[in-house]
Design a protein around this motif. Sequence first.
Motif, short mmCIF file in Angstrom:
data_model
loop_
_atom_site.label_atom_id
_atom_site.label_comp_id
_atom_site.label_asym_id
_atom_site.label_seq_id
_atom_site.Cartn_x
_atom_site.Cartn_y
_atom_site.Cartn_z
N ASN A 9 2.62 -5.84 -9.29
CA ASN A 9 2.52 -5.65 -7.64
C ASN A 9 2.03 -7.42 -6.80
O ASN A 9 0.66 -7.41 -6.74
CB ASN A 9 1.73 -4.41 -7.49
CG ASN A 9 1.68 -4.04 -6.34
OD1 ASN A 9 2.76 -4.69 -5.08
ND2 ASN A 9 1.19 -3.23 -5.48
N LYS A 11 1.73 -7.78 -4.26
CA LYS A 11 0.75 -7.32 -2.20
C LYS A 11 1.95 -8.21 -1.29
O LYS A 11 2.76 -8.83 -1.98
CB LYS A 11 0.05 -7.10 -2.64
CG LYS A 11 -0.60 -6.49 -3.80
CD LYS A 11 -2.14 -5.64 -4.08
CE LYS A 11 -2.22 -4.34 -5.38
NZ LYS A 11 -3.70 -3.86 -5.22
N GLU A 98 -2.15 1.19 -0.67
CA GLU A 98 -2.76 0.84 0.33
C GLU A 98 -2.06 1.53 1.67
O GLU A 98 -1.92 1.30 2.85
CB GLU A 98 -2.31 -0.44 -0.17
CG GLU A 98 -3.84 -1.01 -0.67
CD GLU A 98 -3.23 -1.91 -1.71
OE1 GLU A 98 -1.87 -3.25 -1.62
OE2 GLU A 98 -4.35 -2.66 -2.22
N ILE A 170 -9.16 0.17 -8.03
CA ILE A 170 -8.14 -1.38 -7.38
C ILE A 170 -9.34 -2.35 -6.36
O ILE A 170 -9.35 -2.24 -5.80
CB ILE A 170 -7.28 -0.92 -6.36
CG1 ILE A 170 -6.42 -0.05 -7.08
CG2 ILE A 170 -6.32 -2.07 -5.86
CD1 ILE A 170 -5.09 0.99 -5.99
N SER A 204 -8.05 -3.29 -11.44
CA SER A 204 -8.03 -3.92 -11.89
C SER A 204 -8.41 -4.63 -13.87
O SER A 204 -8.59 -5.01 -14.49
CB SER A 204 -9.59 -4.21 -12.09
OG SER A 204 -10.36 -3.92 -10.56
N VAL A 224 0.06 -3.90 -12.62
CA VAL A 224 -0.60 -5.40 -12.36
C VAL A 224 -0.80 -5.82 -11.01
O VAL A 224 0.01 -5.77 -10.12
CB VAL A 224 -0.72 -6.51 -13.14
CG1 VAL A 224 -2.37 -7.16 -13.27
CG2 VAL A 224 -0.57 -5.50 -15.09
N GLY A 225 -2.21 -5.76 -10.02
CA GLY A 225 -2.30 -6.17 -9.48
C GLY A 225 -2.65 -7.92 -9.33
O GLY A 225 -1.83 -9.05 -9.60
O1 LIG Z 1 -0.57 -1.55 -8.00
C1 LIG Z 1 -2.24 -2.05 -8.58
C2 LIG Z 1 -2.76 -1.98 -7.92
O2 LIG Z 1 -2.99 -1.91 -6.87
C3 LIG Z 1 -4.04 -2.87 -8.86
O3 LIG Z 1 -4.42 -3.81 -8.43
P1 LIG Z 1 -5.29 -4.88 -9.23
O4 LIG Z 1 -5.30 -5.03 -10.54
O5 LIG Z 1 -5.36 -5.97 -8.38
O6 LIG Z 1 -6.85 -3.74 -9.35
#
Ligand SMILES: O=C[C@H](O)COP(=O)(O)O
Length: 241
Positions: A9, A11, A98, A170, A204, A224-225
Amino acid sequence: MRKIVIAGNWKMYKTRTESLEFLQGFMSCLTETPEEREVVLCVPFTSLAVLSKNLHGSRIRLGAQNVHWQESGAFTGEISGPMLSELGVRYVIIGHSERRQYFGETDETVNLRLKAAQKYDLIPILCVGETKQQRDAGETEAHIFSQLAKDLVDVDQEKLVIAYEPIWAIGTGDTCETKEANRVIGLIRSKLTNPGVPIQYGGSVKPENIDEVMAQPEIDGVLVGGASLEAASFARIVNYQ
Ligand SMILES: O=C[C@H](O)COP(=O)(O)O
């Protein structure tokens, strides 16, 4: 055997040019990945068209990060199912924390978006998860069960992915203990009418912990972000042992 879905993801990161640069590096790292793992890139709307063109014939699937429930209309800033389908989008993230926290997404609108996605042949990735406050108050299960009960009304569980994302994990580096994530995901599965729904863990996830996460029997993939933004890092996650 449940499907494994490894999704990035992005974002609100990466221009069109940066997306193409990522793709070049990422594709060269994917050669040895087992075919049965579904690899998905959920990118900003502005990168969908160019990635769609460059992913043609590849095993990487394209994903979006939101979809409106109407086919068209006066909904400034929104995007519709037909607009995404026409670009070859296969997956769409719905109800990410989010969206719920900053953009007024409710279980009711999440439900509408899930049904619209399925209507236009998009596989929704439904995100659920608790805040730190809810976890500390012992409300994790009740909160997630409530989200599932409301979000999944009249949703086809044959065309669905769920992501368990504890909000406190997250982007914090504070991963949920893998056995605990496995336990919660098992509980989520117990509430579904289709136990074959792939359920991911998100929060994370990084190259250093992916092998341990994926060793858990209930966990069918990851969302995964941050660690999906760099080609070598996301390739290591996709190529978990
Ligand atoms: O969509 C993904 C999640 O919000 C996880 O984000 P992260 O891997 O940066 O913690």
